[in-house]
Design a protein around this motif. Sequence first.
Motif, PDB file in Angstrom:
ATOM      1  N   GLY A  11      31.446  33.832  36.785  1.00 27.88           N
ATOM      2  CA  GLY A  11      32.842  33.314  36.162  1.00 27.88           C
ATOM      3  C   GLY A  11      33.188  34.546  35.367  1.00 27.88           C
ATOM      4  O   GLY A  11      34.210  34.199  34.566  1.00 27.88           O
ATOM      5  N   PHE A  12      32.735  35.570  35.368  1.00 32.92           N
ATOM      6  CA  PHE A  12      33.149  36.801  34.649  1.00 32.92           C
ATOM      7  C   PHE A  12      34.491  37.284  34.932  1.00 32.92           C
ATOM      8  O   PHE A  12      34.952  37.441  36.095  1.00 32.92           O
ATOM      9  CB  PHE A  12      32.090  37.913  34.700  1.00 32.92           C
ATOM     10  CG  PHE A  12      30.822  37.531  34.583  1.00 32.92           C
ATOM     11  CD1 PHE A  12      30.277  37.389  32.971  1.00 32.92           C
ATOM     12  CD2 PHE A  12      29.818  37.312  35.446  1.00 32.92           C
ATOM     13  CE1 PHE A  12      28.703  37.067  32.825  1.00 32.92           C
ATOM     14  CE2 PHE A  12      28.501  36.878  35.388  1.00 32.92           C
ATOM     15  CZ  PHE A  12      28.066  36.916  33.869  1.00 32.92           C
ATOM     16  N   SER A  13      35.267  37.297  33.875  1.00 32.96           N
ATOM     17  CA  SER A  13      36.777  37.262  34.347  1.00 32.96           C
ATOM     18  C   SER A  13      37.455  38.779  34.062  1.00 32.96           C
ATOM     19  O   SER A  13      37.002  39.694  33.346  1.00 32.96           O
ATOM     20  CB  SER A  13      37.619  36.386  33.381  1.00 32.96           C
ATOM     21  OG  SER A  13      38.888  36.319  33.519  1.00 32.96           O
ATOM     22  N   VAL A  14      38.627  39.134  35.154  1.00 33.54           N
ATOM     23  CA  VAL A  14      39.405  40.325  34.989  1.00 33.54           C
ATOM     24  C   VAL A  14      40.614  39.940  35.377  1.00 33.54           C
ATOM     25  O   VAL A  14      40.764  39.144  36.392  1.00 33.54           O
ATOM     26  CB  VAL A  14      38.582  41.356  35.663  1.00 33.54           C
ATOM     27  CG1 VAL A  14      38.751  41.146  37.023  1.00 33.54           C
ATOM     28  CG2 VAL A  14      39.360  42.768  35.261  1.00 33.54           C
ATOM     29  N   PRO A  15      41.652  40.452  34.903  1.00 37.26           N
ATOM     30  CA  PRO A  15      43.011  40.198  35.316  1.00 37.26           C
ATOM     31  C   PRO A  15      43.076  40.412  36.659  1.00 37.26           C
ATOM     32  O   PRO A  15      42.540  41.317  37.269  1.00 37.26           O
ATOM     33  CB  PRO A  15      43.853  41.123  34.336  1.00 37.26           C
ATOM     34  CG  PRO A  15      43.214  41.422  33.084  1.00 37.26           C
ATOM     35  CD  PRO A  15      41.799  41.218  33.550  1.00 37.26           C
ATOM     36  N   TYR A  16      43.773  39.595  37.488  1.00 37.60           N
ATOM     37  CA  TYR A  16      44.024  39.772  39.003  1.00 37.60           C
ATOM     38  C   TYR A  16      45.589  40.150  39.307  1.00 37.60           C
ATOM     39  O   TYR A  16      46.443  39.429  39.043  1.00 37.60           O
ATOM     40  CB  TYR A  16      43.843  38.616  39.686  1.00 37.60           C
ATOM     41  CG  TYR A  16      43.901  38.537  41.247  1.00 37.60           C
ATOM     42  CD1 TYR A  16      43.050  39.603  41.795  1.00 37.60           C
ATOM     43  CD2 TYR A  16      44.558  37.792  41.962  1.00 37.60           C
ATOM     44  CE1 TYR A  16      43.350  39.755  43.262  1.00 37.60           C
ATOM     45  CE2 TYR A  16      44.916  37.814  43.174  1.00 37.60           C
ATOM     46  CZ  TYR A  16      44.012  38.786  43.827  1.00 37.60           C
ATOM     47  OH  TYR A  16      44.000  38.766  45.298  1.00 37.60           O
ATOM     48  N   ALA A  17      45.699  41.667  39.309  1.00 38.63           N
ATOM     49  CA  ALA A  17      47.205  42.091  39.799  1.00 38.63           C
ATOM     50  C   ALA A  17      48.092  42.195  38.682  1.00 38.63           C
ATOM     51  O   ALA A  17      49.457  41.870  38.749  1.00 38.63           O
ATOM     52  CB  ALA A  17      47.705  41.349  41.086  1.00 38.63           C
ATOM     53  N   GLN A  18      47.331  42.039  37.399  1.00 36.02           N
ATOM     54  CA  GLN A  18      48.213  41.713  36.166  1.00 36.02           C
ATOM     55  C   GLN A  18      47.709  42.730  35.202  1.00 36.02           C
ATOM     56  O   GLN A  18      46.539  43.456  35.414  1.00 36.02           O
ATOM     57  CB  GLN A  18      48.130  40.376  35.584  1.00 36.02           C
ATOM     58  CG  GLN A  18      48.511  39.274  36.246  1.00 36.02           C
ATOM     59  CD  GLN A  18      50.095  39.357  35.943  1.00 36.02           C
ATOM     60  OE1 GLN A  18      50.678  39.298  34.958  1.00 36.02           O
ATOM     61  NE2 GLN A  18      50.822  38.529  36.976  1.00 36.02           N
ATOM     62  N   GLN A  19      48.637  43.256  34.342  1.00 36.98           N
ATOM     63  CA  GLN A  19      48.107  44.184  33.211  1.00 36.98           C
ATOM     64  C   GLN A  19      47.041  43.585  32.242  1.00 36.98           C
ATOM     65  O   GLN A  19      47.111  42.337  32.264  1.00 36.98           O
ATOM     66  CB  GLN A  19      49.424  44.713  32.349  1.00 36.98           C
ATOM     67  CG  GLN A  19      50.584  45.210  33.001  1.00 36.98           C
ATOM     68  CD  GLN A  19      50.534  46.343  33.513  1.00 36.98           C
ATOM     69  OE1 GLN A  19      49.349  47.183  33.290  1.00 36.98           O
ATOM     70  NE2 GLN A  19      51.250  46.920  34.809  1.00 36.98           N
ATOM     71  N   SER A  40      34.570  29.983  39.028  1.00 38.89           N
ATOM     72  CA  SER A  40      35.205  31.447  39.201  1.00 38.89           C
ATOM     73  C   SER A  40      36.266  31.905  38.045  1.00 38.89           C
ATOM     74  O   SER A  40      36.973  31.004  37.549  1.00 38.89           O
ATOM     75  CB  SER A  40      35.822  31.538  40.419  1.00 38.89           C
ATOM     76  OG  SER A  40      36.298  32.881  40.823  1.00 38.89           O
ATOM     77  N   ASN A  41      36.113  32.720  37.276  1.00 36.65           N
ATOM     78  CA  ASN A  41      37.048  33.455  36.575  1.00 36.65           C
ATOM     79  C   ASN A  41      37.076  32.378  35.399  1.00 36.65           C
ATOM     80  O   ASN A  41      38.358  31.799  35.177  1.00 36.65           O
ATOM     81  CB  ASN A  41      38.500  33.699  37.372  1.00 36.65           C
ATOM     82  CG  ASN A  41      39.332  34.708  36.885  1.00 36.65           C
ATOM     83  OD1 ASN A  41      38.769  35.394  36.079  1.00 36.65           O
ATOM     84  ND2 ASN A  41      40.423  34.572  36.832  1.00 36.65           N
ATOM     85  N   ALA A  42      36.117  32.299  34.696  1.00 36.66           N
ATOM     86  CA  ALA A  42      36.131  31.506  33.377  1.00 36.66           C
ATOM     87  C   ALA A  42      37.300  31.903  32.366  1.00 36.66           C
ATOM     88  O   ALA A  42      37.839  33.147  32.382  1.00 36.66           O
ATOM     89  CB  ALA A  42      34.947  31.523  32.581  1.00 36.66           C
TER      90      ALA A  42
END
Length: 422
Positions: free
Chosen positions: A237-245, A199-201
């Motif tokens: 595993g595709f990623s995006v910031p979590y509660a971050q800019q 998850s979240n590479a």
Amino acid sequence: MSPQTTQTTQSTEPIELARHYGTPLYVYDLDRVRAARADLFGWLPEGFEVFYAFKANPHTDLVRALRTGEGPACKAEISSTGELAAALEAGYPGSDILYTGPGKTSGELAEAIGQGVRTFSAESLSDLRHIGETAVAHGTEVDCLLRINSATASATTSIRMTGTPTQFGIDSETIAELAPQLLSVPGTRVAGLHLFSQSNARDEEALIGELTHTIEAAAEIQRELGVPLRLLDIGGGFSVPYAQQGGRDSYPKLRVELEASLDTHFPTWREGTPRLAVESGRYLSGDSGTLVTQVSNVKVSRGKKFVIVDAGINTFGGMSGLGRLLPVSVHVEADAETEKANLVGPLCTPGDVLGRQIEVPAGLASGDLLAIPNTGAYGPTSSLLMFLGRPAPVEVAVAGGEVVSATRIEHVRTPTSAGGRP
């Protein structure tokens, strides 16, 4: 969710919507959801299917946006009857739903099969038998993907799903021995494999390494089973910031690398054998969301400033028990003066912390509004919504500069018969 009256507002900007609907408030931009869908399909080889993991955010308007509009539609990956209900309400037919999870009950399976779901991920031989028993009782046969717990992995990620003892998947080293039993369970057809290893590479190289390793492992398991695969789900595993800019990751090399690996290990994939799929939750929904919270109080304790807001871990828990929440960031205008503070929620527990010593606008006071970005995934439904009995946040969906809906999850205790729901 109970609907709130949707009124015309002058703006669909999150801060302006918060002044209209109150706080805590989630705003989901459905245009960004559709943009993420288009991007993900664009990174993948042509013909790939995409399953949206409802656990990331099952909001009806959001999941509906993933199957409507221009471009290929997402399918649904669910693991509960609640998510099944959300998928059906959003218009997903049973034929586009993959039902997963290590602890499916006979009641859950009966409801899913009764609603037309015909594809399940089997986590073990016993799970496969449970699925088959329910299918036989309904006079049907269902397709099953064998979820595999691979003995090896390629990448290091925030959450590893394989290579250790786990409730998820059939240990890969046992497949050859179990093959005769797996292929002969009444009510089931082994249609393919489900390998979800990460998850979240951390970056594109890690993602490509893991997915190509998965393809290689799937080819070996196909040989051990002795039957061709009709569907291969290689996970995500595709990623995006979590509660971050920040923005979603891009994967310009992914298509060519996957094509090369598939050409080697599954040379008939371009003719549709097997069908190929990935699954994603946070990448498709994460950057669509903004959480707006209001400052309730500001205090200093032993030299540290605490900004207390009305959105705590009951509003934005983000599976904080897994260490995935801290620290959040808040929107700060360019060139604005900042200071460090602990951002905490309103709950009577020291665990209600959203961020320690993070940069916040200087001089915050009661009544000020703060916006937390990239909160479209793992928001309300992964939070401690019932804790301390505080109301759930309002969730507003917007598209094309207009408010689509404004709803709030309600906590209502109702009488139930013996046994309750499945």
